[in-house]
Enzyme design. Sequence first.
Site, PDB file in Angstrom:
ATOM      1  N   CYS A  39      -7.076  12.076 103.105  1.00  0.00           N
ATOM      2  CA  CYS A  39      -7.276  13.501 103.372  1.00  0.00           C
ATOM      3  C   CYS A  39      -7.761  13.697 104.804  1.00  0.00           C
ATOM      4  CB  CYS A  39      -8.279  14.108 102.405  1.00  0.00           C
ATOM      5  SG  CYS A  39      -8.511  15.876 102.727  1.00  0.00           S
TER       6      CYS A  39
ATOM      7  N   LYS B 197      -4.892  18.140  91.227  1.00  0.00           N
ATOM      8  CA  LYS B 197      -5.475  18.302  92.557  1.00  0.00           C
ATOM      9  C   LYS B 197      -6.369  17.116  92.881  1.00  0.00           C
ATOM     10  CE  LYS B 197      -6.501  20.978  96.169  1.00  0.00           C
ATOM     11  NZ  LYS B 197      -6.958  19.885  97.031  1.00  0.00           N
TER      12      LYS B 197
ATOM     13  N   ASN C 196      -8.689  16.554 106.281  1.00  0.00           N
ATOM     14  CA  ASN C 196      -9.258  17.881 106.518  1.00  0.00           C
ATOM     15  C   ASN C 196     -10.684  18.077 106.014  1.00  0.00           C
ATOM     16  OD1 ASN C 196      -6.802  18.768 107.681  1.00  0.00           O
ATOM     17  ND2 ASN C 196      -5.950  19.081 105.637  1.00  0.00           N
TER      18      ASN C 196
ATOM     19  N   GLY D 211       8.515  17.030 103.615  1.00  0.00           N
ATOM     20  CA  GLY D 211       9.725  17.660 104.121  1.00  0.00           C
ATOM     21  C   GLY D 211      10.835  17.876 103.130  1.00  0.00           C
TER      22      GLY D 211
ATOM     23  N   GLY E 288       5.648  19.518  98.378  1.00  0.00           N
ATOM     24  CA  GLY E 288       4.428  20.237  98.723  1.00  0.00           C
ATOM     25  C   GLY E 288       4.692  21.621  99.269  1.00  0.00           C
ATOM     26  N   THR E 289       4.961  21.724 100.564  1.00  0.00           N
ATOM     27  CA  THR E 289       5.108  23.029 101.212  1.00  0.00           C
ATOM     28  C   THR E 289       6.196  23.874 100.564  1.00  0.00           C
ATOM     29  OG1 THR E 289       4.306  22.159 103.326  1.00  0.00           O
ATOM     30  CG2 THR E 289       5.594  24.185 103.406  1.00  0.00           C
TER      31      THR E 289
ATOM     32  N   LYS F 264      -2.431   7.063  97.914  1.00  0.00           N
ATOM     33  CA  LYS F 264      -1.769   7.996  98.828  1.00  0.00           C
ATOM     34  C   LYS F 264      -2.257   7.712 100.232  1.00  0.00           C
ATOM     35  CE  LYS F 264      -0.303  12.727  99.549  1.00  0.00           C
ATOM     36  NZ  LYS F 264      -0.275  14.089  98.989  1.00  0.00           N
TER      37      LYS F 264
ATOM     38  N   ASN G   4       0.649  11.661 103.325  1.00  0.00           N
ATOM     39  CA  ASN G   4      -0.134  12.886 103.379  1.00  0.00           C
ATOM     40  C   ASN G   4       0.284  13.660 104.622  1.00  0.00           C
ATOM     41  OD1 ASN G   4      -2.250  14.817 102.926  1.00  0.00           O
ATOM     42  ND2 ASN G   4      -3.465  13.212 101.952  1.00  0.00           N
TER      43      ASN G   4
END
Length: 313
Positions: free
Chosen positions: A131, A44, A133, A251, A272-273, A165, A195
Site C-alpha cells: 500500500c 478490502k 498511501n 489497466g 480496479g479502476t 500483493k 498495486n
Amino acid sequence: MSLKVNILGHEFSNPFMNAAGVLCTTEEDLRRMTESESGSLIGKSCTLAPRTGNPEPRYFGLPLGSINSMGLPNLGVDFYLSYAAQTHDYSRKPLFLSMSGLSVEESVEMVKKLAPITKEKGTILELNLSCPNVPGKPQVGYDFDTTRTYLQKVSEAYGLPFGVKMPPYFDIAHFDMAAAVLNDFPLVKFITCVNSIGNGLVIDPANETVVIKPKQGFGGLGGKYVLPTALANVNAFFRRCPDKLVFGCGGVYSGEEAFLHILAGASMVQVGTALHDEGPIIFARLNKELQEIMTNKGYKTLDEFRGRVKTMD
C-alpha cells in the site's frame, strides 16, 4: 470453450475478480460482487482496527485512469472475518481476504484469526505488502529484508498457503531480488502484480491545484496508465517464480487487456479502476469479450495461451 480456472484447490468459473480496494468494503459491496459474473472476489485490505483512511478528496478520475490516496479505509479485520465465516455464499464463488497489517506483529495477529476460517471454509489470504498511501508507512515490498521478515512470520503464524500483493518494480535487479525472496517461501502460492504506481502527482491546470488532498496531492495511479508496468511485472514474476501463480492487476478495461495479462502469465485477473467506473456489470462484458478473442484465435482454454507471449529474441 471454457474460461474456468482450477487453482489453489478451487474451481473459478472465470479468471475475473475485483482488486482489493474496489467494491469490497461493506457487506453490500461484497454481496454485489458475489452476485456479479466475476469468478471470485476479494475483501478490502484490512487492518486490525477499523480505519477511516485519509481526508477527502482522496480519489480522482482521470482520462486514462485514476489517482488515489485512500489510506486503507476499512471496517477492521473482525468484520471481514465475520463475513468470511458466517455470511459469504461459497457455493457461488471462492472468497479471498486481503490483509494489510501496519506492522508485522499486526499481520501475524490477523492471520492467526483467519487460519481456522480458512481451514473450515477455504477462504484464501492475499497479504498486502504494497500500500503506497499510508503516511509515514513505507511500502513493505520495496524493502526486501522487511519483506522476508513479513513472509517468515506470516508463514509461521498462518501455516497455510497464501498469496502476496506486490508493488510495481521498474528495475530488472529488483525483479530478481523480489523473486529470490518469494521463492524462499513455499507457502506463498500466488503473487498479485501490481498495486497502484505510487506517488504520482496530478495538477488541475485551471486552478493550479492538486486534485487530491492527502500527501500534498501525491497518490497511486491506476487504470490505463498502469497497464505496461503491470504486464511487465506479471511476466517477470511468471518467468522467475515457476512454482507460483501470478495474478494480474492493472489497466483492465476490456477483454483485450485481460487477454494480455493472461498471455503474460496471469492465472487470475483483477479489475480496479474500470470496476470503480462501471460497476459490477463490467464482469459480464469482460467475460464476453475474452471469449470472443479466444474464439477468433482458436483457443479453447486459458491454459492454451497463458504465459505464451512471444519475444523477438
